[in-house]
Design a protein around this motif. Structure first.
Motif, PDB file in Angstrom:
ATOM      1  N   ASN A   1      13.464  13.822 -11.589  1.00 27.83           N
ATOM      2  CA  ASN A   1      14.613  14.685 -11.872  1.00 27.83           C
ATOM      3  C   ASN A   1      15.675  14.574 -10.783  1.00 27.83           C
ATOM      4  O   ASN A   1      16.311  15.561 -10.402  1.00 27.83           O
ATOM      5  N   GLY A   2      15.839  13.380 -10.234  1.00 29.10           N
ATOM      6  CA  GLY A   2      16.871  13.154  -9.227  1.00 29.10           C
ATOM      7  C   GLY A   2      16.455  13.459  -7.801  1.00 29.10           C
ATOM      8  O   GLY A   2      17.205  13.159  -6.868  1.00 29.10           O
ATOM      9  N   GLU A   3      15.266  14.056  -7.606  1.00 26.98           N
ATOM     10  CA  GLU A   3      14.842  14.448  -6.246  1.00 26.98           C
ATOM     11  C   GLU A   3      13.677  13.591  -5.788  1.00 26.98           C
ATOM     12  O   GLU A   3      12.723  13.391  -6.540  1.00 26.98           O
ATOM     13  N   MET A   4      13.717  13.124  -4.529  1.00 23.99           N
ATOM     14  CA  MET A   4      12.598  12.364  -3.993  1.00 23.99           C
ATOM     15  C   MET A   4      11.401  13.276  -3.792  1.00 23.99           C
ATOM     16  O   MET A   4      11.537  14.411  -3.365  1.00 23.99           O
ATOM     17  N   THR A   5      10.210  12.753  -4.129  1.00 18.62           N
ATOM     18  CA  THR A   5       8.969  13.482  -3.883  1.00 18.62           C
ATOM     19  C   THR A   5       8.067  12.598  -3.038  1.00 18.62           C
ATOM     20  O   THR A   5       8.137  11.371  -3.134  1.00 18.62           O
ATOM     21  N   ALA A   6       7.228  13.211  -2.223  1.00 17.66           N
ATOM     22  CA  ALA A   6       6.397  12.421  -1.306  1.00 17.66           C
ATOM     23  C   ALA A   6       5.162  11.904  -2.043  1.00 17.66           C
ATOM     24  O   ALA A   6       4.800  12.387  -3.091  1.00 17.66           O
TER      25      ALA A   6
ATOM     26  N   GLU B   1       8.949   5.535   7.526  1.00 16.32           N
ATOM     27  CA  GLU B   1       8.618   6.738   6.754  1.00 16.32           C
ATOM     28  C   GLU B   1       9.884   7.401   6.212  1.00 16.32           C
ATOM     29  O   GLU B   1      10.850   7.570   6.945  1.00 16.32           O
ATOM     30  N   MET B   2       9.853   7.817   4.949  1.00 19.18           N
ATOM     31  CA  MET B   2      10.999   8.531   4.390  1.00 19.18           C
ATOM     32  C   MET B   2      11.115   9.912   5.033  1.00 19.18           C
ATOM     33  O   MET B   2      10.118  10.591   5.256  1.00 19.18           O
TER      34      MET B   2
ATOM     35  N   ARG C   1       0.841  -1.214   0.000  1.00 22.17           N
ATOM     36  CA  ARG C   1       0.000   0.000   0.000  1.00 22.17           C
ATOM     37  C   ARG C   1       0.871   1.258   0.000  1.00 22.17           C
ATOM     38  O   ARG C   1       0.504   2.275  -0.588  1.00 22.17           O
ATOM     39  N   GLU C   2       2.036   1.195   0.646  1.00 27.34           N
ATOM     40  CA  GLU C   2       2.941   2.356   0.652  1.00 27.34           C
ATOM     41  C   GLU C   2       3.557   2.543  -0.730  1.00 27.34           C
ATOM     42  O   GLU C   2       3.675   3.657  -1.229  1.00 27.34           O
ATOM     43  N   GLY C   3       3.993   1.475  -1.348  1.00 28.38           N
ATOM     44  CA  GLY C   3       4.361   1.529  -2.764  1.00 28.38           C
ATOM     45  C   GLY C   3       5.811   1.796  -3.095  1.00 28.38           C
ATOM     46  O   GLY C   3       6.164   1.833  -4.276  1.00 28.38           O
ATOM     47  N   SER C   4       6.681   1.971  -2.094  1.00 28.24           N
ATOM     48  CA  SER C   4       8.066   2.288  -2.446  1.00 28.24           C
ATOM     49  C   SER C   4       8.789   1.109  -3.072  1.00 28.24           C
ATOM     50  O   SER C   4       9.843   1.290  -3.690  1.00 28.24           O
ATOM     51  N   HIS C   5       8.212  -0.093  -2.954  1.00 26.22           N
ATOM     52  CA  HIS C   5       8.842  -1.244  -3.615  1.00 26.22           C
ATOM     53  C   HIS C   5       8.882  -1.070  -5.130  1.00 26.22           C
ATOM     54  O   HIS C   5       9.679  -1.703  -5.804  1.00 26.22           O
ATOM     55  N   LEU C   6       8.015  -0.225  -5.658  1.00 26.69           N
ATOM     56  CA  LEU C   6       8.012  -0.006  -7.107  1.00 26.69           C
ATOM     57  C   LEU C   6       9.174   0.892  -7.547  1.00 26.69           C
ATOM     58  O   LEU C   6       9.506   0.949  -8.722  1.00 26.69           O
ATOM     59  N   ASP C   7       9.793   1.584  -6.589  1.00 26.89           N
ATOM     60  CA  ASP C   7      11.039   2.323  -6.820  1.00 26.89           C
ATOM     61  C   ASP C   7      10.933   3.187  -8.080  1.00 26.89           C
ATOM     62  O   ASP C   7      11.779   3.125  -8.977  1.00 26.89           O
TER      63      ASP C   7
ATOM     64  N   PRO D   1       5.532   7.279  -3.681  1.00 23.99           N
ATOM     65  CA  PRO D   1       6.782   8.031  -3.551  1.00 23.99           C
ATOM     66  C   PRO D   1       7.573   7.858  -4.843  1.00 23.99           C
ATOM     67  O   PRO D   1       7.671   6.748  -5.368  1.00 23.99           O
ATOM     68  N   ARG D   2       8.090   8.954  -5.398  1.00 19.07           N
ATOM     69  CA  ARG D   2       8.810   8.852  -6.674  1.00 19.07           C
ATOM     70  C   ARG D   2      10.032   9.774  -6.657  1.00 19.07           C
ATOM     71  O   ARG D   2      10.028  10.829  -6.017  1.00 19.07           O
ATOM     72  N   ARG D   3      11.066   9.374  -7.372  1.00 19.99           N
ATOM     73  CA  ARG D   3      12.216  10.242  -7.581  1.00 19.99           C
ATOM     74  C   ARG D   3      12.046  10.896  -8.944  1.00 19.99           C
ATOM     75  O   ARG D   3      12.010  10.207  -9.963  1.00 19.99           O
TER      76      ARG D   3
END
Lengths: 505, 505
Positions: free
Chosen positions: A500-505, B502-503, A102-108, A496-498
């Motif tokens: 242009n090189g920057e992490m976004t929430a 949490e990031m 559900r958090e989704g960061s595994h999709l990187d 959560p996605r990176r």
């Protein structure tokens, strides 16, 4: 093939339940064909939808607790308390992966918008995410009939990644394997998972056939160095080699300094013997090597603690025989002396004596191959070091490990060196604790350099275990409407996605 | 061993520069011993300090441009324009990894504070970060004398990770390899890197010895399936198997729909022939398979474009011989017809004719093994499909690839299926472009299922290439002052970290 797995009660050596027939090659092929057919539909589910299904399995396992714990106890003799806790841990693992989906960061997700001014050349729009590898073979372990077996962490992390799973059951607990397989399959079916996304096969030969099946894209294994190496070699020898994540063997070195003994010698003796004999010493994280300063004066207390320990039988006849053979071999290494070595046990079933030996660090360094191998069961080797150099030389001979533990005072001069030494050789560095007991969290790392695992980059416990079954795919210049939802400009899954090189929430 | 690598000008077949002697086993052992000795000091540098050193190497490579480009051109005949661009890309890769080290997300820090209420059991304080694997062997490729050779992406990503590197140079360009090795070694020394952190060995046998050397903890390779498989087998067959990241071979299937031809047939013909013949077809991302609808009517235009293409010689005699052998074999596959097949080239050096064939999708499906293998050089196979089912059947027989490309109109009904099909078989899915040219960014994925690579989880281009050389270590219960700085409460390196799931920025 032919034959069957027969559950045996380790306390008595008597049969438990009906034999479970071995799966023949046609049966393995049916399972892998069904897994391959299920793969696209399972992969296509949204992460929250797949999470709901994992939660349904967790609930079904919980609901079957009253069935499963006694079945497992009859086949493993690990005891109701331990198995109750292990079942909870297993259920929590399904829930943890559901939450992670559900958090989704595994999709990187990583997005690099087109950039006409990029160096070294203008850049097209690039959007990367993780996708499942495909059907995964899981080899169940003997020592955790829930947490590292049919419903264990390998199974759930692969399913969470979007990969169908074919489990090869461990022959030491076929009855509970078959029962929990029914529970999982029923819950998956009721929750709407595609047919074929999960199945179980039985028998040694089925396991060999499985890892070379063309439909299988990765394998996960927990067990012995010999068994893991044989399967690793089959996986690496395929016309199309596949990733093989084996957790094999670990000595889990534990260093105690003189200052720590002075501060809390009794507590250390109790803690060590408790950790070494927990689950009859059948933890992959059992502290098998205890480094003590020469002249530590703990022999009597160690022998007393061993004498007071209640140790159940080993899991099966093969493991019991292997334990006696390995500890007999250890006793013959030059310089090894007994500290607390019980007599042969004259009880029914697979009871064995605790065997604790000691040897000098110099003798370990000189006979590393003979002295430094895992004895699966309630055995340990105390390594007595004369000074820091002696300690570091022997530690340097210890093969890669899952864990490495330091018991010291924070101002011991050697501590920084010791911690660096440990981090270079193990996946988990423990301060002032004991390695048995592996928390199921984001940060956990249950892995390490060979022979602890075949793949030091990965873990089989904790959220990041899912990474073993995902590979990156980047989409270049694909119109927004044709992209997978995870990669669209509107971020409909709020991932959560990176960018242009920057992490976004 | 013995012998030497001799640079040869592919335009003339004449020797260039002095021979570079092969490294004997003692020389390999000296390099790996020095790498092992350098590993702790190199790993211990803070990421910004290591970044400064990478930037110094980037500047040194740039400063040597006037030396390096002509040397590389004399040994590869790839041309000054291409090599000038490639050198810029190579320099940018060093700068990109330096920037990534300063950002710090490669350390992947995860902190789970202690939690007495955690399920299934109270949780100790757990703090995980990435640490370098140790010395890495890098096998240079022939086709990119900078970007995938001594100063290339494998070298810099391993160094960035904190791993010393021993490169096995490619025999087709020994002179520029030796020169750029001097440039890198000098820049590292001047910038204060530890001795032994980088070295280069020469010769086939040195490469075999290197991958089995006990000091080597991982290997990266770009080259042929046969060469990569041989080294992979050696790496997997070690007493202690090590990760082997091989980028081997890829057909890079490209599908064109009838609607796309109707909209821009001429442009597609130009684009395809340009991409197929770029660098004399010696790109790992060369579009080797072009799927066209049967009756496409492009034969004459394709033949004209091939006739107009300027194609330089191949890189060396072995590659030229292999090209002729492979394309001769392709011509004999049932149903294959020539579209644009030049005569044998009667020039000096390693010139070869462009060879473009066509075959029906049905014949490809029926003869997949013979039809579907990479021809390294300026060759391609057009696969003519009768309908969607015919197309998907043939596509389904294509082995794993680095890239897969779709030229279609967005409203083509088959597009969603095609994109899913491509993502299941390749690491990069391209819409409306051509696969040659690989952007060096965060999102790039240069990898794919076997035989594209030996490790589908990883990339050899882009920022995440660093992940191949890092493994996780978790610290459990370690006092703050004894933790590595990356894991301390105060976050002195201002790293992005995941805390309690949490990031945090």
């Amino acid at each position: 093939m032919g034959g069957a797995d027969q559950g045996i009660n380790p306390l008595t050596g008597q049969s438990v339940g009906a034999p479970v027939p071995h799966t023949d090659s046609a049966g393995v092929a049916a399972a892998t064909t069904a897994a391959r057919a299920a793969a696209p539909a399972w992969a296509a589910l949204t992460p929250p939808r797949r999470a709901d299904i994992l939660d349904a399995v967790a609930a079904a396992i919980e609901a079957a607790r009253a069935d499963l714990v006694p079945l497992a106890d009859a086949e493993t003799a690990l005891g109701e308390a331990r198995l109750t806790g292990e079942l909870t841990r297993t259920r929590v693992q399904w829930e943890m992966f559901a939450a992670a989906l559900r958090e989704g960061s595994h999709l990187d997700v990583v997005i690099d918008p087109a950039d006409p001014d990029a160096l070294p050349a203008p850049r097209p729009d690039l959007r990367r995410m993780m996708v499942p590898l495909g059907p995964v073979a899981v080899y169940a372990a003997s020592n955790f009939p829930f947490a590292f077996s049919v419903p264990g962490g390998d199974t759930v992390s692969a399913l969470a990644a979007g990969c169908p799973v074919v489990v090869k059951a461990h022959p030491a607990h076929p009855g509970v394997s078959a029962r929990v397989a029914e529970v999982i399959a029923g819950a998956l079916r009721d929750a709407g998972a595609p047919d074929g996304v999960f199945s179980v096969v039985y028998g040694f030969e089925a396991g060999r056939v499985l890892v070379t099946d063309p439909a299988i894209t990765a394998a996960a294994f927990t067990g012995s160095i010999a068994g893991g190496r044989a399967l690793f070699d089959l996986a690496a020898g395929r016309p199309d080699p596949i990733p093989f994540y084996g957790e094999l063997g670990s000595l889990n070195p534990t260093v105690v300094t003189a200052a720590a003994i002075a501060a809390r010698g009794d507590e250390l003796v109790r803690g060590f013997v408790g950790s070494m004999t927990l689950g009859a010493g059948q933890f992959c994280t059992k502290p098998g090597l205890l480094f003590l300063p020469a002249g530590h004066g703990l022999d009597e207390r160690l022998a007393a603690a061993v004498g007071a320990a209640t140790v159940g039988p080993l899991l099966d006849e093969r493991i019991a025989a292997g334990y006696l053979r390995a500890t007999d071999g250890l006793a013959e290494v030059p310089g090894v002396r007994p500290v607390a070595v019980g007599d042969a046990v004259d009880a029914a079933g697979w009871h064995v004596p605790v065997r604790l030996y000691a040897v000098s660090a110099a003798d370990v360094t000189a006979n590393a191959d003979a002295a430094l191998h895992e004895c699966f069961g309630p055995a340990g080797l105390i390594v007595e070091y004369a000074d820091d150099a002696d300690l570091l030389a022997a530690l340097g001979a210890v093969p890669g490990a899952l864990t490495a533990t330091v018991h010291a005072e924070p101002d011991d001069a050697l501590v920084p060196t010791l911690l660096d030494f440990m981090a270079a050789r193990a996946g988990r560095v423990i301060w002032g604790g004991w390695p048995t007991g592996v928390a199921v969290t984001w940060a956990m790392q249950h892995g390490g350099p060979w022979p602890a695992t075949t793949s030091p980059l990965h873990t089989s416990v904790g959220v990041t275990a899912i990474r073993r079954f995902l590979r990156p795919v980047v989409y270049q210049g694909v119109p927004d409407a044709l992209l997978p939802p995870a990669l669209r400009d509107a971020n409909p899954w709020s991932l959560p996605r990176r960018v242009n090189g920057e992490m976004t929430a």
